[in-house]
Design a protein around this motif. Structure first.
Motif, short mmCIF file in Angstrom:
data_model
loop_
_atom_site.label_atom_id
_atom_site.label_comp_id
_atom_site.label_asym_id
_atom_site.label_seq_id
_atom_site.Cartn_x
_atom_site.Cartn_y
_atom_site.Cartn_z
N TYR A 70 28.05 45.46 62.91
CA TYR A 70 27.36 44.28 63.65
C TYR A 70 28.60 43.64 64.29
CZ TYR A 70 22.96 45.34 61.68
OH TYR A 70 21.83 46.19 61.35
N ARG A 71 29.84 43.98 63.79
CA ARG A 71 30.86 43.23 64.32
C ARG A 71 31.32 43.93 65.57
NH1 ARG A 71 34.32 39.66 60.18
NH2 ARG A 71 32.61 38.93 58.93
N LEU A 72 31.45 43.31 66.79
CA LEU A 72 31.74 43.87 68.08
C LEU A 72 32.98 43.85 68.18
CD1 LEU A 72 28.93 42.29 70.28
CD2 LEU A 72 28.91 44.32 68.93
N ARG A 73 33.78 45.16 68.53
CA ARG A 73 35.25 45.25 68.61
C ARG A 73 35.34 45.05 70.15
NH1 ARG A 73 35.79 51.34 66.62
NH2 ARG A 73 33.80 51.39 67.68
N GLN B 94 45.71 43.54 64.88
CA GLN B 94 45.88 42.00 65.06
C GLN B 94 44.28 41.28 64.79
OE1 GLN B 94 48.15 40.49 68.48
NE2 GLN B 94 49.42 42.12 68.08
N PRO B 95 44.40 40.09 64.42
CA PRO B 95 43.04 39.53 64.50
C PRO B 95 42.52 39.07 65.58
CG PRO B 95 44.58 38.58 62.65
CD PRO B 95 45.38 39.22 63.49
N GLN B 96 41.34 39.47 66.27
CA GLN B 96 40.82 39.17 67.26
C GLN B 96 39.17 38.45 67.29
OE1 GLN B 96 41.30 42.80 69.98
NE2 GLN B 96 41.20 43.55 67.98
N HIS B 97 39.07 37.52 68.27
CA HIS B 97 37.86 36.70 68.35
C HIS B 97 36.74 37.72 68.69
CE1 HIS B 97 39.36 32.60 67.78
NE2 HIS B 97 40.48 33.02 68.59
N SER B 98 35.61 37.74 68.09
CA SER B 98 34.58 38.47 68.23
C SER B 98 33.26 37.64 67.95
CB SER B 98 34.49 39.99 67.70
OG SER B 98 33.57 40.81 68.13
N VAL B 99 32.15 38.70 67.85
CA VAL B 99 30.79 38.04 67.59
C VAL B 99 29.92 39.17 66.81
CG1 VAL B 99 28.61 37.56 68.47
CG2 VAL B 99 30.57 36.46 69.28
N ASN B 100 29.30 38.36 65.63
CA ASN B 100 28.55 39.15 64.99
C ASN B 100 27.01 39.76 65.78
OD1 ASN B 100 26.17 40.10 62.83
ND2 ASN B 100 27.68 39.84 61.68
N TYR B 101 26.88 40.69 65.97
CA TYR B 101 25.66 40.89 67.08
C TYR B 101 24.30 40.53 66.41
CZ TYR B 101 22.60 43.37 70.39
OH TYR B 101 21.71 43.61 71.26
N GLN B 102 24.16 40.84 65.33
CA GLN B 102 22.99 40.58 64.38
C GLN B 102 22.80 39.06 64.17
OE1 GLN B 102 22.78 41.83 60.22
NE2 GLN B 102 20.60 42.62 60.64
N THR B 103 23.75 38.30 63.65
CA THR B 103 23.78 36.80 63.45
C THR B 103 24.05 36.14 64.56
OG1 THR B 103 26.01 36.44 62.82
CG2 THR B 103 24.39 37.14 61.13
N LYS B 104 24.63 36.47 65.75
CA LYS B 104 25.10 35.97 66.89
C LYS B 104 26.04 34.44 66.32
CE LYS B 104 22.31 38.19 69.43
NZ LYS B 104 21.78 39.19 68.38
N GLU B 105 26.73 34.94 65.47
CA GLU B 105 27.94 33.98 65.09
C GLU B 105 29.33 34.56 65.45
OE1 GLU B 105 26.08 32.06 60.84
OE2 GLU B 105 27.20 34.12 60.71
N ASP B 106 30.22 33.32 65.57
CA ASP B 106 31.60 33.87 65.90
C ASP B 106 32.26 34.52 64.88
OD1 ASP B 106 31.75 33.03 68.62
OD2 ASP B 106 32.00 30.86 67.87
N VAL B 107 32.97 35.51 64.89
CA VAL B 107 33.94 36.03 63.79
C VAL B 107 35.42 36.25 64.08
CG1 VAL B 107 31.78 37.04 62.92
CG2 VAL B 107 33.25 38.40 64.32
N ILE B 108 36.28 36.30 63.26
CA ILE B 108 37.54 36.65 63.53
C ILE B 108 37.51 38.37 62.83
CG2 ILE B 108 39.95 36.54 62.73
CD1 ILE B 108 38.96 34.42 64.60
N LEU B 109 37.85 39.00 63.89
CA LEU B 109 37.80 40.61 63.51
C LEU B 109 39.10 40.89 63.08
CD1 LEU B 109 35.71 42.99 63.54
CD2 LEU B 109 36.77 43.51 65.86
N GLU B 110 39.38 41.71 62.04
CA GLU B 110 40.51 42.49 61.58
C GLU B 110 40.01 44.00 61.34
OE1 GLU B 110 43.45 40.68 59.12
OE2 GLU B 110 42.16 38.72 59.18
N ILE B 111 40.56 44.85 62.23
CA ILE B 111 40.16 46.23 62.29
C ILE B 111 41.07 47.02 61.41
CG2 ILE B 111 40.26 48.41 63.32
CD1 ILE B 111 39.38 46.84 65.97
#
Length: 367
Positions: free
Chosen positions: A98-101, A311-328
C-alpha cells in the motif's frame, strides 16, 4: 486491458514480474522462416542485468517456444514465447503493498484495478516484461535483416556525458553499427563509455539513479512505406517506444532541434546520386509525410532514471491515506539505459516489419 499491438503481424504480451512466467505471442509471421537461435540469444544477452551497473536480480531468460516453431522454422501459426521467472524475492515487496513508490505506476494501478493488481516487483508494469518483447523483436529483426535492413542503437548521452555521433558516410556508418551490435554497453567512444560507467556507479553509491538518451538508426529500409496520418512511421514507432516503461520522450531526425532552425536550414535538399534520388542531408530522419524516403531512419528516445532508488522518499499509504517515508529495499538498477537498447531495437524491428508487410499486402492488389 489491451496487451496486443499490430496490424498485419501482432504481438500479445502477458505475465507479471513475480509470476510463474512471462511471454508473448507473435501472430502473422510468414511460414518457413529459419530462426537463428544464437542471434536471438545474443539479443536476450544484451538485455540481461550484469555486474555493478545493473540489478542483482539475474534471470537466465531461457526462451521456450510453445507453438508456431517446428524443426527450426516458423510454421505460420501463432508463435508463443515463454520465459520462466526463476529469481524472484517477493518478500521484498510485502511492505510496499500500500506504500506508493514515487515514479512507479503504483497509484495509477490502484485507481485502475482497485487493488487487485499483482504488486510484486511492479507486476505487469515491470520492465521484466520487456524480456519477451526482446525475444519477439529479435525474430522480426532477423526477417528484416534477410531483406537487407540493419539497425543499431547507442547511448547518445547519459546524465550529460555525450557519445560520438553516427558518421553517416555509408562505409563508416556500417562499421559503427557493427561495433555497437557486438557490445553489451552500446557506446562508440571508449572514453565516454568509461565516464558513463563511472557515473552510473557513482549514482549507485549515492543510492540514486541516472537516465539518458538512446539514438537509433535503421538502414536499408525501402522508401514508400508508412501512412500519412495514423499509421505513419513516426506514430507507429512512437506508440511502441512509449510502451517501454522507462521511455518519456521520442524525437525523429533533428527532433526538437527544428525549433531553432529556419525552413531553409530544416529542409533536406533533394539530389540525384548514381542515378538514385535521395536527400543531401537527413534532418528529417528518413521520413517525410509519415512515409519512409529511403534515407536512414533516425530517432532518439529519452530513458528516465530508474524510479526505484534507496534514498528515503515522501509518499502515502494508499489504504490508510497517511503520509509515510518510503525506503525501498530489494534489488534495483542504478541505470537501465544500456539494457533498454535491446528493447528499443526489438520494438523498432517489430513496428517496421508490420508496416512493411501491410504495405506489401496492399500493393499486391494494386492494378
Amino acid at each position: 486491458m489491451k496487451n496486443t499491438f499490430g496490424n498485419h503481424i501482432s504481438i500479445t504480451l502477458f505475465g507479471e514480474s513475480h509470476g510463474e512466467a512471462i511471454g508473448a505471442v507473435l501472430d502473422g509471421l510468414p511460414a518457413g522462416f529459419e530462426i537463428d537461435l544464437d542471434k536471438l540469444n545474443w539479443e536476450m544477452e544484451k538485455r540481461k542485468a550484469k555486474g555493478k551497473l545493473s540489478t542483482r536480480r539475474q534471470e537466465a531468460d531461457q526462451v521456450q517456444f510453445v507453438s508456431g516453431f517446428f524443426e527450426g522454422k516458423t510454421t505460420g501459426t501463432p508463435l508463443t514465447i515463454l520465459i520462466a521467472n526463476t529469481n524472484t524475492r517477493s518478500q521484498d515487496y510485502a511492505q510496499l503493498k500500500y506504500r506508493l513508490r514515487p515514479g512507479h505506476a503504483d497509484l495509477a494501478a490502484f485507481e485502475k484495478y482497485s487493488g487487485y493488481q499483482d504488486y510484486r516487483g511492479g507486476g505487469h508494469f515491470s520492465g521484466r516484461l520487456t524480456a519477451p518483447i526482446v525475444a519477439a523483436g529479435a525474430i522480426c529483426r532477423q526477417i528484416l535483416e534477410a531483406k537487407g535492413v540493419r539497425l543499431a542503437t547507442h547511448i547518445q548521452s547519459l546524465h550529460g556525458i555525450v557519445d560520438d555521433d553516427f558518421d553517416f558516410d555509408s562505409a563508416c556508418l556500417t562499421q559503427q553499427m557493427d561495433i555497437l551490435n557486438q557490445k553489451e554497453f552500446p557506446v562508440l567512444n571508449e572514453q565516454a563509455e568509461e565516464k558513463m560507467k563511472e557515473e552510473i556507479q557513482q549514482a549507485s553509491a549515492n543510492l540514486d539513479s541516472v537516465g539518458g538518451i538512446l539514438q537509433t538508426v535503421i538502414t536499408g529500409f525501402p522508401a514508400g512505406i508508412g501512412e500519412p496520418f495514423f499509421d505513419s512511421i513516426e506514430s507507429t514507432l512512437s506508440h511502441l517506444m512509449f510502451s517501454i516503461p522507462a521511455v518519456k520522450g521520442i524525437s525523429f531526425g533533428e527532433g526538437f532541434g527544428f525549433a531553432h532552425l529556419y525552413g531553409s536550414q530544416a529542409n533536406d535538399p533533394i539530389i540525384i546520386q548514381d542515378g538514385v534520388i535521395q536527400t543531401q542531408t537527413n534532418r528529417n530522419g528518413g521520413i517525410n509525410g509519415g512515409i519512409s524516403n529511403g534515407m536512414p531512419i533516425v530517432f532518439q528516445t529519452c530513458i528516465k532514471p530508474t524510479p526505484s532508488i534507496y534514498q528515503p522518499q515522501h509518499s502515502v499509504n494508499y489504504q490508510t491515506k497517511e503520509d509515510v517515508i518510503l525506503e525501498i529495499k530489494g534489488r534495483h538498477d542504478p541505470a537501465i539505459i544500456h539494457r533498454a537498447r535491446a528493447v528499443v531495437d526489438a520494438l523498432s524491428a517489430f513496428g517496421l516489419l508490420d508496416l512493411w508487410m501491410s504495405h506489401q499486402a496492399t500493393t499486391s492488389f494494386e492494378a
